[in-house]
Motif scaffolding. Structure first.
Motif: not given
Length: 228
Positions: A169-183
């Protein structure tokens, strides 16, 4: 940066840092995006039962994250701590060196019959800027990275799904860099970090960083706040 601010006088902070900090904390408002509305709509189908669940998020300063998520109806408790690294039982001072691999994070215990994981993800993406790598505002280092630590495969799939939707959707100007990792292992932070804003609301960092972020968060979730 936070450790330095605790050591500075209020006048010095106001004179030299407040304007910059207020500017640095601003980020795009996605509360009107289609993906945000999709998260809210998905949240209408709450899970039944009395069993509490846990979400674990890193979104910069855990003082900010704690105060934001405490506002939401259905959130039972928020605990600040460290996770994602390899050093056992780290202190705050050690994590601040950026050498432990840990992120400042919050364990958010919630009632799935009152708030869904979809809605908590919406709150996560409103609470911070997920496009800045290892930084939120003036807080910089791997300990301030954006991360979702999933507890089960459902949380994993939802996190990946909404990140893709927001990027598409390009909700932000830049790509999301959020890490998704197991707890994995979560280490509770020292007692003085818990309920930090409530205990230090007059401190400069609370007034000029946490409070504006909390107020913006409350405006985005005005229909989902705890009754005061």
């Amino acid at each position: 940066m936070k450790t330095l601010i605790r050591q500075m006088g209020s006048y010095f902070f106001l004179l030299f840092f407040a304007p910059f900090m207020a500017c640095a904390q601003s980020h795009p408002d996605i509360s009107k995006s289609g993906t945000f509305k999709e998260m809210e709509k998905a949240g209408e189908a709450k899970h039944t039962g009395n069993k509490a669940d846990t979400a674990t998020f890193a979104a910069g300063c855990f003082w900010c994250v704690e105060e934001q998520f405490k506002q939401l109806e259905g959130v039972i408790s928020v605990e600040s701590g460290f996770t994602g690294g390899k050093v056992p039982n780290p202190s705050y001072e050690l994590v601040c060196t950026g050498t432990t691999g840990h992120a400042e994070a919050c364990n958010i215990v919630y009632d799935p019959s009152k708030i869904s994981y979809d809605e908590l993800l919406a709150a996560f993406f409103v609470a911070h800027n997920p496009t800045t790598l290892n930084r939120q505002g003036n807080d910089e280092g791997t300990q301030y990275r954006s991360a979702i630590f999933y507890h089960n495969e459902e949380q994993h799939k939802l996190a990946q799904y909404y990140i893709k939707r927001l990027d598409d959707e390009k909700a932000y100007d830049d790509p999301i860099v959020t890490e998704v990792t197991p707890y994995k292992q979560f280490y509770k932070a020292e007692d003085y970090h818990q309920n930090y804003y409530a205990s230090n609301s007059k401190a400069p960092y609370c007034q000029f960083v946490i409070k504006p972020k909390r107020d913006k968060f409350r405006a985005a979730f005005k229909g989902k706040l705890k009754q005061e």
